[in-house]
Design a protein around this motif. Structure first.
Motif, short mmCIF file in Angstrom:
data_model
loop_
_atom_site.label_atom_id
_atom_site.label_comp_id
_atom_site.label_asym_id
_atom_site.label_seq_id
_atom_site.Cartn_x
_atom_site.Cartn_y
_atom_site.Cartn_z
N LEU A 178 0.83 -1.20 0.00
CA LEU A 178 0.00 0.00 0.00
C LEU A 178 0.87 1.25 0.00
O LEU A 178 0.60 2.22 -0.73
N LEU A 179 1.93 1.24 0.79
CA LEU A 179 2.84 2.37 0.87
C LEU A 179 3.69 2.50 -0.38
O LEU A 179 3.86 3.60 -0.94
N PHE A 180 4.23 1.36 -0.84
CA PHE A 180 5.09 1.40 -2.02
C PHE A 180 4.33 1.87 -3.26
O PHE A 180 4.89 2.56 -4.12
N ASP A 181 3.06 1.52 -3.36
CA ASP A 181 2.26 1.97 -4.51
C ASP A 181 2.22 3.49 -4.58
O ASP A 181 2.38 4.08 -5.65
N TRP A 182 2.01 4.14 -3.43
CA TRP A 182 1.97 5.60 -3.41
C TRP A 182 3.36 6.20 -3.64
O TRP A 182 3.51 7.17 -4.39
N ILE A 183 4.36 5.63 -2.99
CA ILE A 183 5.73 6.14 -3.13
C ILE A 183 6.18 6.05 -4.59
O ILE A 183 6.79 6.98 -5.14
N ASN A 184 5.85 4.94 -5.27
CA ASN A 184 6.24 4.76 -6.67
C ASN A 184 5.52 5.72 -7.60
O ASN A 184 5.95 5.94 -8.74
N GLN A 185 4.42 6.31 -7.12
CA GLN A 185 3.72 7.35 -7.89
C GLN A 185 4.26 8.74 -7.58
O GLN A 185 3.73 9.74 -8.06
N GLY A 186 5.32 8.78 -6.77
CA GLY A 186 5.92 10.06 -6.42
C GLY A 186 5.22 10.77 -5.28
O GLY A 186 5.42 11.97 -5.08
N LYS A 187 4.40 10.05 -4.51
CA LYS A 187 3.63 10.65 -3.44
C LYS A 187 4.29 10.40 -2.07
O LYS A 187 4.67 9.28 -1.75
N THR A 188 4.39 11.44 -1.29
CA THR A 188 4.72 11.29 0.12
C THR A 188 3.46 10.83 0.85
O THR A 188 2.35 11.26 0.53
#
Length: 290
Positions: A93-103
């Motif tokens: 769940l976290l990696f999906d957002w991080i990989n989209q460039g999201k903090t």
């Protein structure tokens, strides 16, 4: 400082023996905030008997002293040992957002051993900013900065967070926020029902999520056994947040936190004076969540 560095080298088996002794001392002899603990438990669990409240109180003090010795031990823990002791679930769940460039804002709580959470997440491959309230004692401040920066986690004071958001805006990371603290300025708190009581929450986490268009997750930390924890990440809200009414993110956090607390009441920080404010004095002010 040298004394605590030496303590960190002691084996956990010894430190847990010390913790057991300290828990009895705080509970039975010093009676550290015992009236606060018992009153908070009675108000939060009106359905529980007096004997159940006493059992939870006793277990709470052991959790508190375990937290103390485990925090002291953190600078002496090796990476592989911490990874064994804090097992994480749903990190995709976290990696999906991080990989989209999201903090990602991670809303945590004073449950079990929250001090091991940020270093453990660094070891799982994340950049982590851990937001904290500055301590009044300079010695305690320096000691906690040493502990909280273990393995590369970055302690960020609440005062410097806005500046950090600007300087690191292009670096996706986790921002850990212990969101169940008592607001410093209750006039602008967000008030909601929590554990059968009218309770003020910091509006900062929701305000930051909305203003920066950031996803928010809940860190559900559970103690499996002494010195071992499971950390499960659960979604709270994803951007954009325009369809959410003011306070929705905090209310979702509140609901998940209550579930965590009720699963094992003794693991929450009941000595914290969580309900020292009352709404009637502050209700006319706007928490400015949007």
């Amino acid at each position: 400082m040298l004394f605590f560095r030496l303590l960190a080298r002691l084996p956990l088996s010894f430190l847990y023996g010390l913790s057991t002794f300290l828990s009895v001392l705080l509970h039975r002899v010093i009676r550290y905030r015992r009236s606060v603990v018992e009153e908070n438990l009675r108000q939060s669990f009106p359905e529980k008997s007096a004997s159940e409240i006493q059992r939870i109180t006793k277990d709470f003090y052991l959790n508190l002293t375990d937290l103390f010795v485990e925090t002291i031990k953190l600078p002496g823990l090796q990476a592989d040992e911490l990874l064994k002791r804090v097992v994480c679930f749903n990190t995709d769940l976290l990696f999906d957002w991080i990989n989209q460039g999201k903090t990602v804002i991670v809303m945590t709580s004073h449950t079990a051993n929250w001090e091991w959470t940020a270093p453990a997440m660094v070891l799982h491959g994340f950049r982590v900013d851990s937001v904290y309230k500055t301590l009044s004692s300079s010695f305690s401040e320096q000691m906690m900065l040493l502990i909280r920066s273990r393995f590369g986690a970055v302690p960020v004071s609440m005062k410097t967070l806005p500046r950090r958001m600007v300087s690191e805006k292009n670096n996706p990371r986790l921002i850990g926020m212990v969101a169940d603290q008592v607001p410093d300025i209750p006039e602008y708190a967000y008030w909601t029902d929590f554990m059968h009581r009218d309770t003020p929450f910091y509006p900062g986490s929701e305000r930051l999520a909305r203003s920066r268009n950031l996803p928010v997750v809940y860190a559900d930390l559970r103690r499996v056994k002494r010195g071992y924890y499971e950390l499960t990440f659960k979604p709270l809200a994803g951007p954009p947040h325009t369809d959410l009414p003011p306070g929705a993110i905090i209310d979702r956090y509140r609901d998940l936190l209550e579930t965590t607390i009720r699963a094992k009441p003794s693991d929450w920080l009941w000595s914290h004076k969580r309900w020292k404010h009352w709404r009637g004095k502050y209700a006319f002010l706007d928490p400015k969540l949007t």
